[in-house]
Design a protein around this motif. Sequence first.
Motif, short mmCIF file in Angstrom:
data_model
loop_
_atom_site.label_atom_id
_atom_site.label_comp_id
_atom_site.label_asym_id
_atom_site.label_seq_id
_atom_site.Cartn_x
_atom_site.Cartn_y
_atom_site.Cartn_z
N GLN A 5 2.35 -7.64 -3.25
CA GLN A 5 2.66 -6.25 -3.56
C GLN A 5 3.65 -6.20 -4.71
O GLN A 5 4.75 -6.75 -4.63
CB GLN A 5 3.26 -5.56 -2.34
CG GLN A 5 3.76 -4.15 -2.57
CD GLN A 5 2.66 -3.20 -3.02
OE1 GLN A 5 1.55 -3.26 -2.49
NE2 GLN A 5 2.95 -2.34 -3.98
N MET A 6 3.30 -5.52 -5.78
CA MET A 6 4.11 -5.52 -6.99
C MET A 6 5.13 -4.38 -6.97
O MET A 6 4.86 -3.25 -7.39
CB MET A 6 3.22 -5.41 -8.23
CG MET A 6 3.96 -5.68 -9.52
SD MET A 6 2.79 -5.82 -10.89
CE MET A 6 3.93 -6.07 -12.24
N GLY A 7 6.30 -4.68 -6.43
CA GLY A 7 7.37 -3.70 -6.38
C GLY A 7 6.95 -2.44 -5.65
O GLY A 7 6.30 -2.48 -4.61
N GLN A 8 7.31 -1.30 -6.23
CA GLN A 8 6.97 -0.02 -5.62
C GLN A 8 5.71 0.61 -6.21
O GLN A 8 5.41 1.77 -5.94
CB GLN A 8 8.15 0.95 -5.79
CG GLN A 8 9.41 0.48 -5.08
CD GLN A 8 10.50 1.53 -5.07
OE1 GLN A 8 10.44 2.53 -4.35
NE2 GLN A 8 11.52 1.32 -5.89
N ASP A 10 1.44 0.68 -6.68
CA ASP A 10 0.36 0.56 -5.70
C ASP A 10 -0.50 -0.67 -5.96
O ASP A 10 -1.59 -0.81 -5.41
CB ASP A 10 -0.50 1.82 -5.69
CG ASP A 10 -1.25 2.03 -7.01
OD1 ASP A 10 -1.12 1.19 -7.93
OD2 ASP A 10 -1.97 3.04 -7.12
N MET A 11 0.01 -1.60 -6.79
CA MET A 11 -0.80 -2.74 -7.21
C MET A 11 -0.56 -3.98 -6.35
O MET A 11 0.57 -4.44 -6.21
CB MET A 11 -0.50 -3.08 -8.68
CG MET A 11 -0.93 -1.99 -9.65
SD MET A 11 -0.73 -2.42 -11.40
CE MET A 11 1.05 -2.24 -11.61
N GLN A 12 -1.62 -4.49 -5.77
CA GLN A 12 -1.62 -5.78 -5.10
C GLN A 12 -2.15 -6.79 -6.12
O GLN A 12 -3.35 -6.85 -6.38
CB GLN A 12 -2.52 -5.74 -3.86
CG GLN A 12 -1.96 -4.93 -2.71
CD GLN A 12 -1.00 -5.75 -1.86
OE1 GLN A 12 -1.08 -6.97 -1.81
NE2 GLN A 12 -0.08 -5.07 -1.18
N VAL A 13 -1.25 -7.57 -6.70
CA VAL A 13 -1.62 -8.41 -7.84
C VAL A 13 -1.84 -9.86 -7.44
O VAL A 13 -1.16 -10.39 -6.57
CB VAL A 13 -0.53 -8.34 -8.95
CG1 VAL A 13 -0.46 -6.94 -9.54
CG2 VAL A 13 0.84 -8.76 -8.42
N SER A 14 -2.80 -10.49 -8.09
CA SER A 14 -3.01 -11.92 -7.89
C SER A 14 -1.80 -12.68 -8.43
O SER A 14 -1.19 -12.27 -9.42
CB SER A 14 -4.29 -12.38 -8.61
OG SER A 14 -4.28 -12.00 -9.98
N VAL A 15 -1.44 -13.76 -7.77
CA VAL A 15 -0.23 -14.49 -8.17
C VAL A 15 -0.39 -15.15 -9.55
O VAL A 15 0.60 -15.46 -10.21
CB VAL A 15 0.20 -15.55 -7.13
CG1 VAL A 15 0.67 -14.86 -5.86
CG2 VAL A 15 -0.92 -16.53 -6.85
N GLY A 248 11.17 -12.61 -5.53
CA GLY A 248 10.99 -11.41 -6.34
C GLY A 248 9.91 -11.50 -7.39
O GLY A 248 9.51 -10.48 -7.96
N VAL A 249 9.41 -12.70 -7.70
CA VAL A 249 8.33 -12.84 -8.67
C VAL A 249 7.00 -12.52 -7.99
O VAL A 249 6.69 -13.06 -6.92
CB VAL A 249 8.28 -14.27 -9.26
CG1 VAL A 249 6.99 -14.49 -10.06
CG2 VAL A 249 9.49 -14.50 -10.15
N HIS A 250 6.21 -11.65 -8.63
CA HIS A 250 4.95 -11.22 -8.02
C HIS A 250 3.73 -11.86 -8.66
O HIS A 250 2.74 -12.12 -7.98
CB HIS A 250 4.85 -9.70 -8.08
CG HIS A 250 5.97 -9.02 -7.37
ND1 HIS A 250 6.93 -8.26 -8.01
CD2 HIS A 250 6.32 -9.02 -6.06
CE1 HIS A 250 7.80 -7.81 -7.13
NE2 HIS A 250 7.46 -8.26 -5.95
#
Length: 298
Positions: A5-8, A10-15, A248-250
Amino acid sequence: MEKRQMGQTDMQVSVLGFGGAEIGFHGVPVETVTQLLNAALDAGLNVIDTAECYPGSEDLIGQAVSRRRKEYFLFTKCGHPEGPSKEDWRPDSLLQSIERSLRRLKTDRVDLVQLHSCSEEELRKGEVIRALQEARKRGYTRYIGYSGDSRAAHYAIACGQFDTLQTSVSIADQEALDLTLPLARAKQMGVIAKRPIANAMWKEAQRPASTYYQPYWDRLQKLDYPIQHGPAARAAEIALRFTLSVPGVHTAIVGTTKPGRWGENAELLSAGPLPHDQFEKIRGRWREVADATWVGQV
């Protein structure tokens, strides 16, 4: 491919994300980029990061995968409309640059526009921030971010106006772990790690001619991690797992010009997060060797 989950947002990002600099600066043919990016998307990547000043990169990405636009999050940057060496922070220029990026990328909206290595002085004036807010208001982008390092990055976080931070994090670049990332975590910002394997400078026997690579080569000569003396692939694995183990790194942005390299990069992460003791050994060596001049590298 693990997603975070990338911060606040709505993106669920690949690592792992794809960085578009190399395909531009190396003039990679569109056929190769098409093969590379489609294979990456098929394998689970959903982040593509580029910039208006990476020569031809936005055009290549638009030609290669715009038909699959709903399958990935698209990030770009602004502030250097005529190339990396010439800045232009005028609001009209920033907005025109973003409009041009949308045409090149063959999309009506990106997910993230980032100020590209903008100085703290420019940030404090406020005009560049208002320009990005206007871009968001016009529907050009869903989120706005800052790409940069050191004190400017700290101000960008502290001012509270950005959704994301893109900053250098690697075994050879750890200033952010103390200076900026704790505050970014506190503010629940999305964090994108750039240059996450320090350009693999441990593979170079001789100091590179380019000043872009020299700081990491010089630092690694002094850091002299044990992994530098083993197989290069093992060093890359540990380096990438270190970056993605930083709290903290997404997502970590990795560039390549070779279609097969994406699968290799993804395989490096199969062992999961770096064990705590191994992570702390790398941190400890940095604290032992690094000095005040070892700031984040653009």
